[in-house]
Motif scaffolding. Structure first.
Motif, PDB file in Angstrom:
ATOM      1  N   SER A 208       8.967 -14.126   7.016  1.00 25.17           N
ATOM      2  CA  SER A 208       9.698 -14.790   6.047  1.00 25.17           C
ATOM      3  C   SER A 208       9.777 -13.966   4.961  1.00 25.17           C
ATOM      4  CB  SER A 208       9.288 -16.085   5.479  1.00 25.17           C
ATOM      5  OG  SER A 208       9.399 -17.106   6.561  1.00 25.17           O
ATOM      6  N   MET A 209       9.208 -12.569   5.072  1.00 24.73           N
ATOM      7  CA  MET A 209       9.246 -11.379   4.070  1.00 24.73           C
ATOM      8  C   MET A 209       8.326 -11.785   2.742  1.00 24.73           C
ATOM      9  SD  MET A 209      11.197  -9.627   5.652  1.00 24.73           S
ATOM     10  CE  MET A 209      12.457  -9.952   6.977  1.00 24.73           C
ATOM     11  N   TYR A 210       7.265 -12.633   3.258  1.00 27.51           N
ATOM     12  CA  TYR A 210       6.438 -13.073   2.336  1.00 27.51           C
ATOM     13  C   TYR A 210       5.017 -12.932   2.739  1.00 27.51           C
ATOM     14  CZ  TYR A 210       3.500 -16.870  -0.285  1.00 27.51           C
ATOM     15  OH  TYR A 210       2.751 -17.480  -0.976  1.00 27.51           O
ATOM     16  N   GLY A 211       4.026 -12.558   1.609  1.00 28.02           N
ATOM     17  CA  GLY A 211       2.447 -12.749   1.969  1.00 28.02           C
ATOM     18  C   GLY A 211       1.765 -11.440   1.795  1.00 28.02           C
ATOM     19  N   GLU A 215       1.228  -6.463   0.973  1.00 29.43           N
ATOM     20  CA  GLU A 215       0.370  -5.862  -0.073  1.00 29.43           C
ATOM     21  C   GLU A 215      -0.620  -5.140   0.359  1.00 29.43           C
ATOM     22  OE1 GLU A 215      -0.840  -9.303  -2.860  1.00 29.43           O
ATOM     23  OE2 GLU A 215       0.827 -10.529  -1.929  1.00 29.43           O
ATOM     24  N   ALA A 216      -1.304  -5.162   1.538  1.00 30.61           N
ATOM     25  CA  ALA A 216      -2.375  -4.523   2.058  1.00 30.61           C
ATOM     26  C   ALA A 216      -2.037  -3.066   2.752  1.00 30.61           C
ATOM     27  CB  ALA A 216      -3.153  -5.385   3.097  1.00 30.61           C
ATOM     28  N   GLN A 217      -0.566  -2.889   2.629  1.00 29.54           N
ATOM     29  CA  GLN A 217      -0.107  -1.684   3.157  1.00 29.54           C
ATOM     30  C   GLN A 217       0.705  -0.780   2.107  1.00 29.54           C
ATOM     31  OE1 GLN A 217       1.515  -2.968   6.794  1.00 29.54           O
ATOM     32  NE2 GLN A 217       3.695  -2.992   6.073  1.00 29.54           N
ATOM     33  N   TRP A 218       1.144  -1.463   1.156  1.00 26.88           N
ATOM     34  CA  TRP A 218       1.998  -0.781   0.106  1.00 26.88           C
ATOM     35  C   TRP A 218       1.590  -1.217  -1.284  1.00 26.88           C
ATOM     36  CZ3 TRP A 218       6.782  -3.383   2.714  1.00 26.88           C
ATOM     37  CH2 TRP A 218       7.319  -2.653   4.195  1.00 26.88           C
ATOM     38  N   ARG A 219       1.731  -0.371  -2.194  1.00 26.91           N
ATOM     39  CA  ARG A 219       1.428  -0.586  -3.628  1.00 26.91           C
ATOM     40  C   ARG A 219       2.663  -1.503  -4.384  1.00 26.91           C
ATOM     41  NH1 ARG A 219       2.682   0.707  -8.472  1.00 26.91           N
ATOM     42  NH2 ARG A 219       1.086   0.701 -10.159  1.00 26.91           N
ATOM     43  N   ILE A 220       2.547  -2.847  -4.296  1.00 27.92           N
ATOM     44  CA  ILE A 220       3.848  -3.543  -4.844  1.00 27.92           C
ATOM     45  C   ILE A 220       3.372  -4.657  -5.654  1.00 27.92           C
ATOM     46  CG2 ILE A 220       5.606  -3.060  -2.924  1.00 27.92           C
ATOM     47  CD1 ILE A 220       4.344  -5.260  -1.169  1.00 27.92           C
ATOM     48  N   PRO A 221       2.929  -4.517  -6.722  1.00 22.65           N
ATOM     49  CA  PRO A 221       2.389  -5.411  -7.691  1.00 22.65           C
ATOM     50  C   PRO A 221       3.377  -6.479  -8.048  1.00 22.65           C
ATOM     51  CG  PRO A 221       2.357  -3.362  -8.829  1.00 22.65           C
ATOM     52  CD  PRO A 221       2.460  -3.042  -7.340  1.00 22.65           C
ATOM     53  N   SER A 227       5.215 -13.471  -5.077  1.00 25.19           N
ATOM     54  CA  SER A 227       4.516 -14.200  -4.304  1.00 25.19           C
ATOM     55  C   SER A 227       3.623 -15.188  -4.889  1.00 25.19           C
ATOM     56  CB  SER A 227       4.061 -13.539  -3.149  1.00 25.19           C
ATOM     57  OG  SER A 227       4.883 -12.631  -2.573  1.00 25.19           O
ATOM     58  N   GLU A 228       2.974 -14.781  -5.806  1.00 25.94           N
ATOM     59  CA  GLU A 228       1.774 -15.935  -6.243  1.00 25.94           C
ATOM     60  C   GLU A 228       2.438 -16.885  -6.854  1.00 25.94           C
ATOM     61  OE1 GLU A 228      -1.222 -12.234  -6.453  1.00 25.94           O
ATOM     62  OE2 GLU A 228      -0.746 -12.969  -8.076  1.00 25.94           O
ATOM     63  N   ALA A 229       3.588 -16.931  -7.406  1.00 29.18           N
ATOM     64  CA  ALA A 229       4.098 -17.966  -8.421  1.00 29.18           C
ATOM     65  C   ALA A 229       5.269 -18.775  -7.547  1.00 29.18           C
ATOM     66  CB  ALA A 229       4.927 -17.125  -9.583  1.00 29.18           C
ATOM     67  N   GLU A 230       5.436 -18.349  -6.355  1.00 27.90           N
ATOM     68  CA  GLU A 230       6.327 -19.128  -5.377  1.00 27.90           C
ATOM     69  C   GLU A 230       5.682 -20.076  -4.531  1.00 27.90           C
ATOM     70  OE1 GLU A 230       9.869 -18.959  -4.512  1.00 27.90           O
ATOM     71  OE2 GLU A 230       9.875 -18.080  -6.655  1.00 27.90           O
TER      72      GLU A 230
END
Length: 434
Positions: A208-211, A215-221, A227-230
Motif C-alpha cells: 500500500s506504499m506505506y510503512g 524508511e529503512a532503505q531511503w532517507r525520507i523524513p 506515515s506516522e500521522a496517518e
C-alpha cells in the motif's frame, strides 16, 4: 561486548560498478531515465498490464508523498533511483494481479483469519527468532520469504496449483537475495534468510506504499512523518486480503492461525486490532542500547546501497527517535488490550533459557509445546550454522551515547524489567536472530 571502530562500513564495490553502469547506460540511451512520478508510474503499469483496477485507491496518496519525499530528500544514486522505479513498478503490478485474483475467485476474500498470533517488538528485539520458532510448529501458518517479496501469484498460477507448472516466485526471490548479498554481504549477518524461510509481512504492508520498509532503505523524513500521522487501517486491510490470497495459493487450511510479526505493528497497534480483532499478542523486549544501535546499523547498511550522501549521525538520530516513538505508541495502545490477550517476553530470557521461555508462550496460547520441540530445535541448529559472523555494531558509529538512549528510554526499561548492559559501554554485538 567488543571494541568497534567509530566509522560505519562503506558500501561494496559491486554497487559502485552498478551505479557507474546505469549512469553510462543513460548517457547513451540504453537505460531509461528515472521518473519518480506517481501518475507516470501508475499509467505505465496500467498500460503494460491492460488494467487500471488497483483496488483501494488509498495507496495513491501514500505513493505521492513517498515519491515526493524520495526525490527531495533521499539523495539517491543512479542505482538507487533505478531500484526505486523497479520497486514501485513491482508493487503496482502486484496490486493489479491481486485484484484479478479477487475478481476471479471471490471465495478468497471470504477466507477467515482466526486468532492470529502477532509478535510485536522494536526492530532487532528478537522478533525474528520468536517468529521462526513458532513457524516451525505445523499447527500455525506462516509466510515464506518469497511470498513477502512477491505475495501475489502470476496469472498462470492455476497451472502451478494443478501440479503442471512451477511457481516462478521462489526463483525470483533467490535472484533478488543474490543481488542483495552482492550489494551488501553484511545483510547475511544482520538477517539470515532464504526463499523458503519464514518471513514477516512487512512487504504486504508496503504493497500500500506505506510503512518502515521504505524508511529503512531511503532517507525520507517527510514520508516518515506523514506515515506516522496517518491511520494505517487501509494498509492493514489490504495486508489481510493478501494474507487470504497467500493462504488460498498455499492451499492452506483457514483453521490454522497465522503467525505474524513486523516492527511496524509497534506504530500501528490500533489499526492491527481493528483489522484482526481477535489477535493474540506476544511483546518482545530488549535493552534499548542494543535495539537502537542494531536498528541504526540495519538502516545504514541498506541506505548506503542507494545513496552516496548518507550521514551516520543522521541515521542514528532518526532511529533513536523512531524507536522512542514505537515504544511510546505501543505502550499507549496496550492500555486498551485485555491482559489475557498478551504476553511479554525478554530477549535475554530467550538467550538464557529458550525452552522455558517458549513454554510460557505456549501456556499463553493454550497449546502443548511437546509436538513443536523437534522443529524448534532444528531451526535453532540451522540458525547457529547460518550465523557464523555476529552482527556487530556500535552506538558511537552513529553519534550516539548510551546515557542519552537510557535517558530517553529508561522508563521503558524500568516498566518492563529489561536487563541492560553497562550504560557507559558504547558497543554491542547481536548474536541471536532479531
Amino acid at each position: 561486548m567488543q571494541n568497534q571502530p567509530l566509522t560505519p562500513p562503506r558500501r561494496t564495490f559491486f554497487i559502485d560498478v552498478a551505479d557507474a553502469a546505469i549512469r553510462a547506460g543513460r548517457k547513451v540511451g540504453l537505460v531509461d531515465p528515472a521518473r519518480l512520478e506517481a501518475d507516470f508510474l501508475i499509467e505505465q503499469v496500467s498500460d503494460a498490464y491492460g488494467s487500471d483496477d488497483f483496488g483501494d485507491r488509498w495507496f495513491e496518496g501514500a505513493l505521492e508523498v513517498l515519491l515526493d519525499s524520495t526525490k527531495a530528500e533521499a539523495r539517491l544514486n543512479a542505482a538507487g533511483d533505478f531500484s526505486a522505479m523497479k520497486t514501485i513498478h513491482h508493487l503496482l503490478r502486484d496490486r493489479l494481479y491481486a485484484q484479478q485474483w479477487f475478481d476471479r475467485h471471490p471465495e478468497i476474500l471470504a477466507r477467515p483469519i482466526r486468532n492470529p498470533v502477532v509478535i510485536v517488538g522494536p526492530m532487532r528485539s528478537g522478533t525474528t527468532r520468536m517468529h521462526r520458532l513458532l513457524a516451525s510448529d505445523q499447527r500455525f501458518a506462516h509466510l515464506r520469504s518469497f511470498e513477502t517479496i512477491s505475495p501475489v501469484p502470476r496469472p498462470g498460477f492455476g497451472e502451478v496449483m494443478a501440479g503442471n507448472a512451477e511457481d516462478f516466485r521462489p526463483k525470483l526471490a533467490a535472484r533478488i537475495m543474490k543481488v542483495a548479498r552482492l550489494a551488501n554481504p553484511r545483510t547475511l549477518s544482520i538477517h539470515p534468510t532464504g526463499p523458503f524461510e519464514p518471513e514477516e509481512e512487512l512487504g504486504l504492508i508496503a504493497a500500500s506504499m506505506y510503512g518502515m520498509k521504505f524508511e529503512a532503505q531511503w532517507r525520507i523524513p517527510t514520508f516518515a512523518k506523514w506515515s506516522e500521522a496517518e491511520s494505517a487501517v487501509p494498509a492493514y486491510r489490504h495486508m489481510a486480503n493478501l494474507l487470504r490470497l497467500i493462504g488460498w495459493s498455499q492451499q492452506e487450511s483457514s483453521l490454522r492461525p497465522w503467525i505474524l510479526k513486523t516492527p511496524q505493528h509497534m506504530l500501528d497497534l490500533p489499526a492491527l486490532l481493528e483489522v484482526f480483532p481477535d489477535a493474540r499478542l506476544i511483546f518482545t523486549h530488549r535493552d534499548p542500547q542494543s535495539i537502537v544501535g542494531s536498528a541504526a546499523s540495519l538502516a545504514w547498511n541498506q541506505t548506503i546501497i542507494y545513496s552516496g550522501d548518507v550521514s551516520a549521525n543522521e541515521i542514528g538520530r532518526e532511529w533513536l527517535r523512531k524507536t522512542e516513538l514505537m515504544i511510546s505508541r505501543m505502550r499507549d495502545a496496550r492500555d486498551s488490550i485485555p491482559r489475557e490477550r498478551m504476553i511479554d517476553v525478554q530477549f535475554d530470557a530467550m538467550d538464557r533459557d529458550w525452552r522455558g521461555t517458549m513454554e510460557r508462550v505456549y501456556d499463553f496460547l493454550d497449546l502443548d509445546m511437546t509436538p513443536a520441540v523437534p522443529g524448534m530445535e532444528a531451526f535453532l541448529a540451522r540458525s547457529a550454522a547460518q550465523k557464523k559472523t555476529p552482527h556487530q555494531y556500535s552506538l558511537a558509529e552513529f553519534g550516539l551515547e548510551p546515557g542519552e538512549v537510557y535517558e530517553r528510554l529508561g522508563d521503558y526499561v524500568r516498566t518492563y524489567g529489561i536487563a541492560v548492559d553497562n550504560p557507559r559501554a558504547t558497543t554491542g554485538s547481536a548474536i541471536a536472530a532479531g
